[in-house]
Design a protein around this motif. Sequence first.
Motif, PDB file in Angstrom:
ATOM      1  N   THR A   1      12.934  44.297  46.690  1.00  0.00           N
ATOM      2  CA  THR A   1      13.539  43.098  47.273  1.00  0.00           C
ATOM      3  C   THR A   1      13.874  42.043  46.232  1.00  0.00           C
ATOM      4  N   GLU A   2      13.162  42.085  45.073  1.00  0.00           N
ATOM      5  CA  GLU A   2      13.403  41.080  44.033  1.00  0.00           C
ATOM      6  C   GLU A   2      14.828  41.127  43.490  1.00  0.00           C
ATOM      7  N   ILE A   3      15.477  42.290  43.560  1.00  0.00           N
ATOM      8  CA  ILE A   3      16.829  42.408  42.992  1.00  0.00           C
ATOM      9  C   ILE A   3      17.853  42.785  44.055  1.00  0.00           C
ATOM     10  N   GLU A   4      17.523  42.534  45.309  1.00  0.00           N
ATOM     11  CA  GLU A   4      18.421  42.916  46.403  1.00  0.00           C
ATOM     12  C   GLU A   4      19.804  42.292  46.250  1.00  0.00           C
ATOM     13  N   ASP A   5      19.852  41.045  45.788  1.00  0.00           N
ATOM     14  CA  ASP A   5      21.122  40.326  45.697  1.00  0.00           C
ATOM     15  C   ASP A   5      21.963  40.738  44.490  1.00  0.00           C
ATOM     16  N   VAL A   6      21.377  41.527  43.579  1.00  0.00           N
ATOM     17  CA  VAL A   6      22.124  41.872  42.358  1.00  0.00           C
ATOM     18  C   VAL A   6      22.301  43.376  42.192  1.00  0.00           C
TER      19      VAL A   6
ATOM     20  N   GLU B   1       8.215  34.995  37.221  1.00  0.00           N
ATOM     21  CA  GLU B   1       8.685  35.870  38.291  1.00  0.00           C
ATOM     22  C   GLU B   1      10.106  36.349  38.040  1.00  0.00           C
ATOM     23  N   ALA B   2      10.948  35.468  37.484  1.00  0.00           N
ATOM     24  CA  ALA B   2      12.336  35.843  37.186  1.00  0.00           C
ATOM     25  C   ALA B   2      12.385  36.927  36.108  1.00  0.00           C
ATOM     26  N   PHE B   3      11.536  36.799  35.089  1.00  0.00           N
ATOM     27  CA  PHE B   3      11.487  37.828  34.049  1.00  0.00           C
ATOM     28  C   PHE B   3      10.925  39.132  34.606  1.00  0.00           C
ATOM     29  N   GLY B   4      10.017  39.027  35.571  1.00  0.00           N
ATOM     30  CA  GLY B   4       9.508  40.223  36.227  1.00  0.00           C
ATOM     31  C   GLY B   4      10.587  40.953  36.997  1.00  0.00           C
ATOM     32  N   ALA B   5      11.424  40.193  37.712  1.00  0.00           N
ATOM     33  CA  ALA B   5      12.537  40.794  38.451  1.00  0.00           C
ATOM     34  C   ALA B   5      13.530  41.452  37.495  1.00  0.00           C
ATOM     35  N   LEU B   6      13.785  40.796  36.361  1.00  0.00           N
ATOM     36  CA  LEU B   6      14.694  41.375  35.363  1.00  0.00           C
ATOM     37  C   LEU B   6      14.136  42.675  34.810  1.00  0.00           C
ATOM     38  N   ALA B   7      12.816  42.744  34.652  1.00  0.00           N
ATOM     39  CA  ALA B   7      12.189  43.973  34.158  1.00  0.00           C
ATOM     40  C   ALA B   7      12.416  45.125  35.126  1.00  0.00           C
TER      41      ALA B   7
ATOM     42  N   ILE C   1      21.615  31.147  29.026  1.00  0.00           N
ATOM     43  CA  ILE C   1      21.301  29.718  28.856  1.00  0.00           C
ATOM     44  C   ILE C   1      22.225  28.863  29.715  1.00  0.00           C
ATOM     45  N   GLY C   2      23.523  29.176  29.672  1.00  0.00           N
ATOM     46  CA  GLY C   2      24.489  28.393  30.443  1.00  0.00           C
ATOM     47  C   GLY C   2      24.189  28.408  31.924  1.00  0.00           C
ATOM     48  N   LEU C   3      23.903  29.585  32.467  1.00  0.00           N
ATOM     49  CA  LEU C   3      23.596  29.688  33.894  1.00  0.00           C
ATOM     50  C   LEU C   3      22.227  29.103  34.217  1.00  0.00           C
ATOM     51  N   GLY C   4      21.303  29.195  33.263  1.00  0.00           N
ATOM     52  CA  GLY C   4      19.986  28.601  33.478  1.00  0.00           C
ATOM     53  C   GLY C   4      20.051  27.095  33.560  1.00  0.00           C
ATOM     54  N   VAL C   5      20.829  26.488  32.681  1.00  0.00           N
ATOM     55  CA  VAL C   5      21.028  25.035  32.724  1.00  0.00           C
ATOM     56  C   VAL C   5      21.721  24.642  34.021  1.00  0.00           C
ATOM     57  N   GLY C   6      22.590  25.533  34.507  1.00  0.00           N
ATOM     58  CA  GLY C   6      23.296  25.264  35.756  1.00  0.00           C
ATOM     59  C   GLY C   6      22.474  25.544  36.997  1.00  0.00           C
ATOM     60  N   LYS C   7      21.167  25.834  36.816  1.00  0.00           N
ATOM     61  CA  LYS C   7      20.235  26.028  37.941  1.00  0.00           C
ATOM     62  C   LYS C   7      20.666  27.180  38.859  1.00  0.00           C
ATOM     63  N   VAL C   8      21.033  28.315  38.248  1.00  0.00           N
ATOM     64  CA  VAL C   8      21.444  29.467  39.037  1.00  0.00           C
ATOM     65  C   VAL C   8      20.234  30.347  39.391  1.00  0.00           C
ATOM     66  N   HIS C   9      19.055  29.899  38.992  1.00  0.00           N
ATOM     67  CA  HIS C   9      17.802  30.618  39.218  1.00  0.00           C
ATOM     68  C   HIS C   9      17.814  31.949  38.461  1.00  0.00           C
ATOM     69  N   SER C  10      17.127  32.967  38.985  1.00  0.00           N
ATOM     70  CA  SER C  10      16.974  34.218  38.246  1.00  0.00           C
ATOM     71  C   SER C  10      18.284  34.980  38.096  1.00  0.00           C
ATOM     72  N   LEU C  11      19.277  34.675  38.915  1.00  0.00           N
ATOM     73  CA  LEU C  11      20.558  35.364  38.839  1.00  0.00           C
ATOM     74  C   LEU C  11      21.177  35.248  37.447  1.00  0.00           C
ATOM     75  N   GLY C  12      20.918  34.147  36.764  1.00  0.00           N
ATOM     76  CA  GLY C  12      21.473  33.948  35.431  1.00  0.00           C
ATOM     77  C   GLY C  12      21.003  34.987  34.432  1.00  0.00           C
TER      78      GLY C  12
END
Length: 424
Positions: free
Chosen positions: A114-119, A42-48, A165-176
């Motif tokens: 809505t998937e990218i509302e926060d960014v 889902e995160a990769f879908g939002a990035l797309a 990778i850094g933000l992913g390890v830090g559990k920032v979810h799809s925002l990373g």
Amino acid sequence: MVKLIFKNKFMRNLSLLMSGTVVAQLLTVGVTPILTRLYSPEAFGALAIFSSIAGVLIILSTCRYEMAIVLPKEDRVAINILGLCFSICVITCMVYYLLIILFEENIVSVFGITEIEDVLWILPLSALAMGLYNTLNYWSTRNKQFKRVSISRVTQAGGVTATQIGLGVGKVHSLGLFIGTVTGQMLGSLVLALQVWKSDGSRIKRNLNVSSWFKLLFEYKDFPLYSSTQAMINAASISIPPLLLGIFYNATTVGYYALGIKLIQLPIALIGDAFNQVFLQKFSDHANKNDNLYKELKKATLLLALIAFLPAVGIILFSPRIFEFFLGTGWGSAGVFSSLLIVWLYFSFINRPAVVAIQVLRKQKYFLYYEIFLFITRFIVLFISAQHLNAFESIGLYSIVGGIFNLSLILIVLKTTKNYKKNY
């Protein structure tokens, strides 16, 4: 014939760009198995979806005037096109921010993103970074400074992967994924800008003449009128699948599609873009000398067709199993999408010389007509098939349509250059 191509200066310049391209590609592909374990489909879908919107904004940020930088015979004119592009880019991205501040809720509700509302606030940064990068890229191409472009590409890929990778390890979810993408773009732009300024800064300052920019706006109006419109339609055409897959199927399907196309489009885009830059400079020189353009175009197209043939066959036969092994359990569906998309992407790869020829020969208006027809056809095919077929079958039809159109474009441009005589 191909052996002779590899011996000339064209291939030496291409190898300079490719050295950085290969490193950038290895970085991106190498960390993908890590990213697929840190982020969901889902995160990769939002990035797309984010990338689809950013792609259109990036085109608008300079109105494609940067493509004109390689065309003038005099450096003085090219330098002022460079300055014009920078000013347009900054102003346009300020307008993007203003629109987001004023109409954020309307944008989200009208387009259903809505998937990218926060960014949404990141989008203008992406457009600014890549607008400036593309401008500096064409300036470097004009000056045959391919090494600096190669360095900037490695920096960009490194910035993207390290941040994600850094933000992913830090559990920032799809925002990373979003922040990582824009961080890499900004780093790539900064590195290229510093190299250009160090090498050409004094020459640029000496020749800048703001009063000439208004004249240049009209002299190269074909680029915003036709090239930018064509590029936006092309970006919209490529954005059809993630948007319609999200509507008719689900976000997980979009994620599989997004990663499936990313991993095969990445080497195609990087190699193709490097080829474009070198071929653009070479083809412009031949056009200015009124040389045999048909011969050069035919050689370049054949070369790309040979380079891509075996990898394309391999993707068709083995990509589902490779994806499952490489990315982890459950990602085989992304490989299925890759094998289906390769028909379109193969012909998209080998039509690069034809697209460059269109720009150099100032035939943008006809290319715009082509893109409009392609967009309408793709939309109708995918919209109807998505209501009656599964996602794989729908994307298969979408890919076939793209392949037929790209092959047709190659043949039309070859015929055009065969009969072309410079008259300006």
